[in-house]
Enzyme design. Sequence first.
Site, PDB file in Angstrom:
ATOM      1  CB  CYS A   1      -0.172   6.433  10.630  1.00 21.77           C
ATOM      2  SG  CYS A   1      -1.536   6.659   9.500  1.00 21.77           S
TER       3      CYS A   1
ATOM      4  CD  GLU B   1      -2.419   3.487  -3.245  1.00 20.09           C
ATOM      5  OE1 GLU B   1      -1.644   3.366  -2.288  1.00 20.09           O
ATOM      6  OE2 GLU B   1      -3.663   3.485  -3.089  1.00 20.09           O
TER       7      GLU B   1
ATOM      8  CB  ALA C   1      -0.891  -0.035   1.237  1.00 22.87           C
TER       9      ALA C   1
HETATM   10  C1  LIG Z   1      -1.101   4.621   5.060  1.00 26.81           C
HETATM   11  S1  LIG Z   1      -1.425   4.783   3.374  1.00 26.81           S
HETATM   12  C2  LIG Z   1       0.108   4.350   2.656  1.00 26.81           C
HETATM   13  C3  LIG Z   1       1.201   5.359   2.819  1.00 26.81           C
HETATM   14  C4  LIG Z   1       2.466   4.956   2.097  1.00 26.81           C
HETATM   15  N1  LIG Z   1       2.913   3.638   2.509  1.00 26.81           N
HETATM   16  C5  LIG Z   1       3.596   5.942   2.275  1.00 26.81           C
HETATM   17  O1  LIG Z   1       4.436   5.714   3.152  1.00 26.81           O
HETATM   18  O2  LIG Z   1       3.677   6.935   1.536  1.00 26.81           O
HETATM   19  C6  LIG Z   1      -2.411   3.402   3.033  1.00 26.81           C
HETATM   20  C7  LIG Z   1      -2.687   3.118   1.575  1.00 26.81           C
HETATM   21  O3  LIG Z   1      -3.531   1.963   1.511  1.00 26.81           O
HETATM   22  C8  LIG Z   1      -4.313   2.065   0.340  1.00 26.81           C
HETATM   23  N2  LIG Z   1      -5.468   1.135   0.408  1.00 26.81           N
HETATM   24  C9  LIG Z   1      -6.741   1.409   0.726  1.00 26.81           C
HETATM   25  N3  LIG Z   1      -7.503   0.298   0.614  1.00 26.81           N
HETATM   26  C10 LIG Z   1      -6.690  -0.693   0.221  1.00 26.81           C
HETATM   27  C11 LIG Z   1      -6.883  -2.061  -0.106  1.00 26.81           C
HETATM   28  N4  LIG Z   1      -8.072  -2.633  -0.019  1.00 26.81           N
HETATM   29  N5  LIG Z   1      -5.805  -2.784  -0.527  1.00 26.81           N
HETATM   30  C12 LIG Z   1      -4.591  -2.204  -0.613  1.00 26.81           C
HETATM   31  N6  LIG Z   1      -4.362  -0.908  -0.308  1.00 26.81           N
HETATM   32  C13 LIG Z   1      -5.392  -0.162   0.090  1.00 26.81           C
HETATM   33  C14 LIG Z   1      -4.696   3.529   0.324  1.00 26.81           C
HETATM   34  O4  LIG Z   1      -5.076   3.948  -0.978  1.00 26.81           O
HETATM   35  C15 LIG Z   1      -3.437   4.217   0.832  1.00 26.81           C
HETATM   36  O5  LIG Z   1      -2.651   4.693  -0.222  1.00 26.81           O
END
Ligand SMILES: C[S@@+](CC[C@H](N)C(=O)[O-])C[C@H]1O[C@@H](n2cnc3c(N)ncnc32)[C@H](O)[C@@H]1O
Length: 437
Positions: A222, A124, A100
């Site tokens: 987070c 992503e 993610a």
């Molecule tokens: C905490 S953020 C990631 C931040 C990133 N790792 C960074 O350090 O820049 C979580 C991510 O999970 C994605 N996400 C949401 N639903 C998801 C799913 N069902 N499967 C995988 N990723 C998902 C979101 O779009 C988001 O970009």
Amino acid sequence: MKILPDAFIQKYQELLGQEAAAFFASLKEEPVPAFRTNPLKKSQQSFSCTIPNTDWGHYGKISGKSAEHVTGLVYSQEPAAQMVGQAAAPKKGMRVLDLAAAPGGKSTHILSYLDNTGILVSNEISSKRCKSLVENIERFGAQNVVVTNESAQNLAKTFRHYFDLIVFDAPCSGEGMFRKEPEAVRNWQDSLPAKCADLQKQILREAIPMLAYGGQLVYSTCTWSPEENEEVVSWLLQEYDYLDIVELPKLNGMTEGIGLPEAARMYPHRFKGEGQFIAKIKDNRDEKAVSLPRGKSNLTREEAQLWQEFAAKHLKRPLKGLLQTFGANLYLLPDGLPDLSGLKIARNGLHLGTFKKKRFEPSFALGLALPKHDIEQSIEIDIEQFKRYVSGDIIFLTDTYPNGWYQLCVKGNGLGFAKVVGHTIKNYFPKGLRFYA
Ligand SMILES: C[S@@+](CC[C@H](N)C(=O)[O-])C[C@H]1O[C@@H](n2cnc3c(N)ncnc32)[C@H](O)[C@@H]1O
């Protein structure tokens, strides 16, 4: 910061007891800005205010309009989030999945450790967020990364038992972002952590089959809610009897997980940064190589010749990897990837350039990724010229250069390729990235 919901206050009052007052007080303070420097860039600078116990971390803010940001020498990331990449710390040559990944904080950190060895699949699920991920990855300038736009379920069809390390920085209730993002406070509800935990478990269930035998998984959020943190990890350890938890060192004020001392928590009243939880897990089975069908090159003879001519004239060292075209665009994929044809790809490796009627035009990404000592012709521009160039202007030259492609550099790092015609450098800074500095 917005006023905290009553249910949140009650929950953390109970959970933190005597520490709760200091915790709530810290949520009223300003967030802590920070950044990492990028070891892949060959022209380094020294920055003050290093974050203790990190290789590349510094406290402070760097403007998104600075040459340091635009050439990818720095990546802004708050200190607690930096601890996730640090907990992952992949060894050179590893195959890594950042499940993610947008906007790319953990991915760029992983790339710093890999140092252009091994493979990173930076994934992503949201196509909108994928755009900024691709931009940030390109600016960072690594040659060993593919960006996919997939669900874990679909990825698993291609990458069975493939990754030595999976980083899952999960979508979560975002309590640790309360100081930075007022929307996180607005969206919070008592029931949100449990809903997020269900999604986190579902994604983990889909992701685990991609872990190599003997591989490692770093799980992070987070947020502080035990439902999304220790409870998810405990569920994982129970569900998969071949997974063990690995002890994380508690640096810079990190605390132990609740009832899970191997994991790490970061609270802003103890750790100078925002909120974070990290756990590291290991597959305890013996390592076993798995062979998957490999991707193939699909260049026509004419395309291969045009690229070779360009490379022979402009590059001092051959680039290693698999060449593939997507339409008129040429990409370099790291060696050792399986066939990706079943996946939605946002960036099929390093974009080398575009074939245009019997000629090859190098990409912006290539000029960002290669150090100037790997390129035959480069021109260093000063900060005033940099400001004009990023706004879309041409640059006038006082010295005489033969016409052709040059890597532009600012403060020693690449800013893409541009064409010299007579006494001008034509503008090849991508239109979508232009700004007034
Ligand atoms: C905490 S953020 C990631 C931040 C990133 N790792 C960074 O350090 O820049 C979580 C991510 O999970 C994605 N996400 C949401 N639903 C998801 C799913 N069902 N499967 C995988 N990723 C998902 C979101 O779009 C988001 O970009």
